[in-house]
Design a protein around this motif. Structure first.
Motif, PDB file in Angstrom:
ATOM      1  N   ALA A  22    -111.767 -21.172 -40.600  1.00  0.00           N
ATOM      2  CA  ALA A  22    -112.530 -20.405 -39.612  1.00  0.00           C
ATOM      3  C   ALA A  22    -113.481 -19.427 -40.285  1.00  0.00           C
ATOM      4  CB  ALA A  22    -111.574 -19.670 -38.681  1.00  0.00           C
ATOM      5  N   VAL A  23    -113.034 -18.813 -41.375  1.00  0.00           N
ATOM      6  CA  VAL A  23    -113.899 -17.879 -42.123  1.00  0.00           C
ATOM      7  C   VAL A  23    -115.118 -18.620 -42.630  1.00  0.00           C
ATOM      8  CG1 VAL A  23    -114.074 -16.514 -44.235  1.00  0.00           C
ATOM      9  CG2 VAL A  23    -112.107 -16.243 -42.739  1.00  0.00           C
ATOM     10  N   VAL A  24    -114.938 -19.803 -43.155  1.00  0.00           N
ATOM     11  CA  VAL A  24    -116.059 -20.590 -43.699  1.00  0.00           C
ATOM     12  C   VAL A  24    -117.006 -21.027 -42.587  1.00  0.00           C
ATOM     13  CG1 VAL A  24    -116.621 -22.758 -44.873  1.00  0.00           C
ATOM     14  CG2 VAL A  24    -114.721 -21.359 -45.689  1.00  0.00           C
ATOM     15  N   LEU A  25    -116.438 -21.392 -41.427  1.00  0.00           N
ATOM     16  CA  LEU A  25    -117.265 -21.918 -40.340  1.00  0.00           C
ATOM     17  C   LEU A  25    -117.934 -20.837 -39.498  1.00  0.00           C
ATOM     18  CD1 LEU A  25    -114.950 -24.829 -39.177  1.00  0.00           C
ATOM     19  CD2 LEU A  25    -117.008 -24.973 -40.597  1.00  0.00           C
ATOM     20  N   LEU A  26    -117.433 -19.605 -39.538  1.00  0.00           N
ATOM     21  CA  LEU A  26    -118.029 -18.522 -38.727  1.00  0.00           C
ATOM     22  C   LEU A  26    -119.362 -18.074 -39.258  1.00  0.00           C
ATOM     23  CD1 LEU A  26    -114.958 -16.285 -37.857  1.00  0.00           C
ATOM     24  CD2 LEU A  26    -116.211 -17.796 -36.336  1.00  0.00           C
TER      25      LEU A  26
END
Length: 169
Positions: A165-169
């Motif tokens: 999620a951190v990478v995709l946000l």
């Protein structure tokens, strides 16, 4: 330490012997699973640390809500480490409730060989009682290991999802 009913029947001894052997082999399987999970988490952690050291992961990239998700991912990884290590940690049985000797841990409690020698006549469990004792303790160790492995897997999965999620946000 006698148990209700006294001596076990031969058929009961045979079944308990099989269960005991299966539980002992399952300890090795559980340890392998925990070790593989721990190694996987370690490799992932090293990759993230390498990215941070190389400057590809900076605090500016982790501002706002992203930082909460990031810290959640790190907490999940830390818990996964803990649970996998707990599954691998050697288990020692609690101190003897009676003076009877049932397994190697009880033998190791004696200060010396002479103390052990003097205790053997009075304190050895009968073979069927010893098997029952061992079967129960080994099965509990296996169950505890798998509980820790499940918790480690859940935490590792949570950490991976939050990290993604951190990478995709």
């Amino acid at each position: 330490m006698t148990f209700p009913g006294g001596m076990l029947k031969k058929s009961e001894l045979a079944v308990l012997s099989e269960i005991h052997a299966e539980a002992r082999s399952e300890i090795a399987v559980a340890d392998q699973k925990a070790a593989i999970l721990l190694a996987t988490i370690s490799v992932t952690t090293v990759a993230v640390l390498a990215a941070a050291l190389a400057g590809q992961l900076t605090s500016a990239q982790l501002a706002g809500a992203k930082s909460f998700v990031w810290w959640g991912a790190l907490a999940g990884a830390g818990l996964a480490y803990y649970f996998c290590a707990a599954a691998l940690w050697p288990r020692l049985a609690p101190a003897r409730a009676s003076n009877q000797i049932a397994y190697w841990g009880h033998v190791a409690e004696f200060k010396g060989i002479s103390d052990l020698h003097s205790a053997i006549d009075d304190e050895l469990l009968a073979p069927d009682e010893r098997l029952l004792h061992q079967c129960w303790h080994v099965a509990r160790i296996v169950r505890r290991k798998y509980v820790y492995i499940r918790r480690g897997l859940l935490c590792a999965g949570l950490s991976a999802a939050l990290g993604a999620a951190v990478v995709l946000l």
